[in-house]
Motif scaffolding. Sequence first.
Motif, PDB file in Angstrom:
ATOM      1  N   GLN A  11      11.287 -19.023  27.291  1.00 13.63           N
ATOM      2  CA  GLN A  11      11.342 -18.787  25.993  1.00 13.63           C
ATOM      3  C   GLN A  11      10.022 -18.999  25.332  1.00 13.63           C
ATOM      4  O   GLN A  11       9.995 -18.678  24.015  1.00 13.63           O
ATOM      5  N   GLU A  12       8.764 -18.921  25.829  1.00 13.94           N
ATOM      6  CA  GLU A  12       7.634 -18.990  25.364  1.00 13.94           C
ATOM      7  C   GLU A  12       6.887 -17.758  24.896  1.00 13.94           C
ATOM      8  O   GLU A  12       7.230 -16.824  25.891  1.00 13.94           O
ATOM      9  N   PRO A  13       6.777 -17.410  23.613  1.00 15.88           N
ATOM     10  CA  PRO A  13       6.349 -16.152  23.258  1.00 15.88           C
ATOM     11  C   PRO A  13       5.306 -15.439  23.905  1.00 15.88           C
ATOM     12  O   PRO A  13       4.357 -16.482  24.241  1.00 15.88           O
ATOM     13  N   LEU A  14       5.372 -14.402  24.168  1.00 19.15           N
ATOM     14  CA  LEU A  14       4.242 -13.746  25.005  1.00 19.15           C
ATOM     15  C   LEU A  14       3.547 -12.884  23.902  1.00 19.15           C
ATOM     16  O   LEU A  14       3.779 -12.673  22.636  1.00 19.15           O
ATOM     17  N   GLY A  15       2.538 -12.140  24.399  1.00 22.10           N
ATOM     18  CA  GLY A  15       1.687 -11.294  23.466  1.00 22.10           C
ATOM     19  C   GLY A  15       1.879  -9.603  24.221  1.00 22.10           C
ATOM     20  O   GLY A  15       2.354  -9.569  25.500  1.00 22.10           O
ATOM     21  N   PRO A  16       1.144  -8.909  23.411  1.00 23.44           N
ATOM     22  CA  PRO A  16       1.284  -7.510  23.974  1.00 23.44           C
ATOM     23  C   PRO A  16       0.264  -7.239  25.335  1.00 23.44           C
ATOM     24  O   PRO A  16       0.512  -6.355  26.091  1.00 23.44           O
ATOM     25  N   LYS A  17      -0.592  -8.318  25.611  1.00 21.58           N
ATOM     26  CA  LYS A  17      -1.385  -8.203  26.856  1.00 21.58           C
ATOM     27  C   LYS A  17      -0.852  -9.096  27.840  1.00 21.58           C
ATOM     28  O   LYS A  17      -1.426  -9.198  28.962  1.00 21.58           O
ATOM     29  N   SER A  18       0.178  -9.798  27.800  1.00 23.06           N
ATOM     30  CA  SER A  18       0.877 -10.679  28.486  1.00 23.06           C
ATOM     31  C   SER A  18       2.395 -10.081  28.934  1.00 23.06           C
ATOM     32  O   SER A  18       3.025 -10.748  29.749  1.00 23.06           O
ATOM     33  N   ALA A  19       3.079  -9.262  28.006  1.00 23.64           N
ATOM     34  CA  ALA A  19       4.557  -9.025  28.144  1.00 23.64           C
ATOM     35  C   ALA A  19       4.874  -8.568  29.598  1.00 23.64           C
ATOM     36  O   ALA A  19       5.924  -8.647  29.955  1.00 23.64           O
ATOM     37  N   HIS A  20       3.781  -7.607  30.116  1.00 24.62           N
ATOM     38  CA  HIS A  20       4.150  -6.939  31.446  1.00 24.62           C
ATOM     39  C   HIS A  20       4.463  -8.097  32.834  1.00 24.62           C
ATOM     40  O   HIS A  20       4.674  -7.726  33.807  1.00 24.62           O
ATOM     41  N   LEU A  21       3.742  -9.366  32.495  1.00 23.47           N
ATOM     42  CA  LEU A  21       3.863 -10.613  33.477  1.00 23.47           C
ATOM     43  C   LEU A  21       4.626 -11.521  33.017  1.00 23.47           C
ATOM     44  O   LEU A  21       4.032 -12.816  32.510  1.00 23.47           O
ATOM     45  N   PRO A  22       5.904 -11.506  32.318  1.00 23.36           N
ATOM     46  CA  PRO A  22       6.678 -12.463  31.941  1.00 23.36           C
ATOM     47  C   PRO A  22       6.808 -13.882  32.659  1.00 23.36           C
ATOM     48  O   PRO A  22       6.828 -14.886  32.023  1.00 23.36           O
TER      49      PRO A  22
END
Length: 360
Positions: A98-109
């Motif tokens: 549930q920890e929010p990601l960012g546009p540069k990490s969303a592809h590796l959740p």
Amino acid sequence: MTESFRNDDSVLRQRVAQVVQARRALGLQGLVGGLQTVIVAVEPERLKDAASDFLNTTGYTFGASLDFADGQGCVLHCPGSADFLFRTRSGGGWAFAQEPLGPKSAHLPGTRVETMVFACADVARFVEIQKRRGVRFLTTEPIRTDASLFIQTAPSKYSALSYGFVQWLGGGKRYVSSASRPGGWTLSKPEAAHLRNIGVFDHASVRVRAKDRDDAIVEFLELTDYEFSMAVYVDNLNSITNVARLAGEPYAMVITSGLGDAAAGQEGPTEKFIANYGRRIHHLAFRTENIEDTFAGLKAQGMEFLLELVGSQEEGLKQTFSRPSAQTLIVNEYIHRYEGFDGFFTKSNVTLLTEATAKQ
């Protein structure tokens, strides 16, 4: 900068003094030792690539592959240093999901440095005391195997890190246990002279929001025997680099935040990193001998860097940052401290390294 909030070391040091006093009063002093293991979560299809990337860019060697009930993993070793456990998670219920990601990490959740695991002389006693303080753990009781007693905190609301505590049973570290079995595969270590210059794990730097800086530091001190060492302010980049150390141990914990509330358009590299990647470990630092030759060797094998080597023998140390790994999003720092250097960082190097993070 707005005037609504700004971090102040005098306030932090008052809280730190209270923590040290409370550790003694509660019976926590001396229970927690040095860093044992860093748990790095990676995507299931990237486990071997992520571990190979680490072997190719550090002094670590392959230890063992492991099968767990909820995934796979492998342990990487370096003499005199904390181990790294790269592992995958199958099924639901991952504490960091549930920890929010960012546009540069969303592809590796499913990828992050998730847990820093420290030695603990008496895990049962430690958990009893910390529960009375209100600390939340991921299990109600320590997990017992034939190799260890282990427990870890829920992800921090300040740093998004989990802290683990292990009491090894039967003498020494042992990862194959009643909770895991050998994985049956291995990875080779490149025979490169420059990799032999890269040594122990020196520090990790987690990026936190400015308003959470004091709480993140105090939380870490309340859970360990570490001491607050120093804070380096870089006002023009709206950044503070904070260091906690434990006497006699090679690993230091670095917590980096903004100075305070930043007006729109005036955010520093730390705020921008959190916006792009989410709260997480930014880099892992490794002590490096012959750093000029090592830097050249890493470049020759194709590694890219955020900046050239910074610092000098006269200043006491040299450092650099790699570009983030495509497999883990982690930046490697290579650091050499010259003989006689009695500090941990210099402000000039911290400024250049912090500035370089804007390039990622």
